[in-house]
Design a protein around this motif. Structure first.
Motif, PDB file in Angstrom:
ATOM      1  N   UNK A  98      11.402   7.240 -33.011  1.00  0.00           N
ATOM      2  CA  UNK A  98      12.451   7.873 -33.282  1.00  0.00           C
ATOM      3  C   UNK A  98      11.645   9.267 -34.026  1.00  0.00           C
ATOM      4  N   UNK A  99      10.696   9.068 -34.638  1.00  0.00           N
ATOM      5  CA  UNK A  99       9.710  10.059 -35.174  1.00  0.00           C
ATOM      6  C   UNK A  99       9.382  11.203 -33.992  1.00  0.00           C
ATOM      7  N   UNK A 100       8.817  10.631 -33.017  1.00  0.00           N
ATOM      8  CA  UNK A 100       8.466  11.465 -31.932  1.00  0.00           C
ATOM      9  C   UNK A 100       9.561  12.206 -31.317  1.00  0.00           C
ATOM     10  N   UNK A 101      10.672  11.569 -31.324  1.00  0.00           N
ATOM     11  CA  UNK A 101      11.924  12.087 -30.458  1.00  0.00           C
ATOM     12  C   UNK A 101      12.411  13.453 -31.404  1.00  0.00           C
ATOM     13  N   UNK A 102      12.528  13.157 -32.594  1.00  0.00           N
ATOM     14  CA  UNK A 102      12.739  14.245 -33.691  1.00  0.00           C
ATOM     15  C   UNK A 102      11.909  15.145 -34.007  1.00  0.00           C
TER      16      UNK A 102
END
Length: 145
Positions: A98-102
């Protein structure tokens, strides 16, 4: 079963190291282009592409798949301690994804993305280490009739 869990857990830790190396390669390639060669970077820049691609594939597909496999193996082993560790690995990996996507829209999340990578590395390593001493919950006897 314990050996399979240990191998998968330690493979996750190893792949976190691959993640760090691949993104370092990609960013150093861009740094070399810009600072040493005076080049510019835009969306069509191919410098560091291998590093970015490897980081993306391993982080978005391989590690999450291995985390799920780790959890399935832990559930089969029926050890509460190993199962909770495997759940924590899955949660940390999900947070990392999630952190990588956002992070593309909010680069400040990169700080957390880097920290959570260490968390995944440590949790997977602990899971692999503690699996060998874990005890499985005995299955309940079934009545035959």
């Amino acid at each position: 079963m314990k050996i399979a869990i240990r191998v998968v857990a330690w493979l996750i830790s190893l792949l976190v190291v691959v993640q760090a190396a691949s993104i370092a390669y990609a960013l150093m390639s861009i740094g070399h282009l810009v600072f040493d060669d005076g080049g510019t970077v835009d969306k069509d820049t191919e410098v560091g592409g291998v590093g970015f691609a490897l980081h993306s594939i391993v982080g978005m597909q391989v590690i999450p798949a291995l985390a799920i496999i780790l959890l399935i193996l832990a559930l089969i082993l029926r050890s509460p301690a190993v199962t909770w560790l495997a759940v924590s690995v899955v949660v940390a990996v999900a947070l990392q994804v999630v952190l990588g996507i956002f992070g593309a829209d909010a680069p400040a999340l990169g700080w957390l993305h880097g920290i959570v990578a260490f968390v995944v590395f440590v949790l997977a390593g602990i899971t692999g280490q503690r699996t060998m001493s874990a005890r499985a919950v005995p299955q309940a006897a079934t009545a035959t009739g």
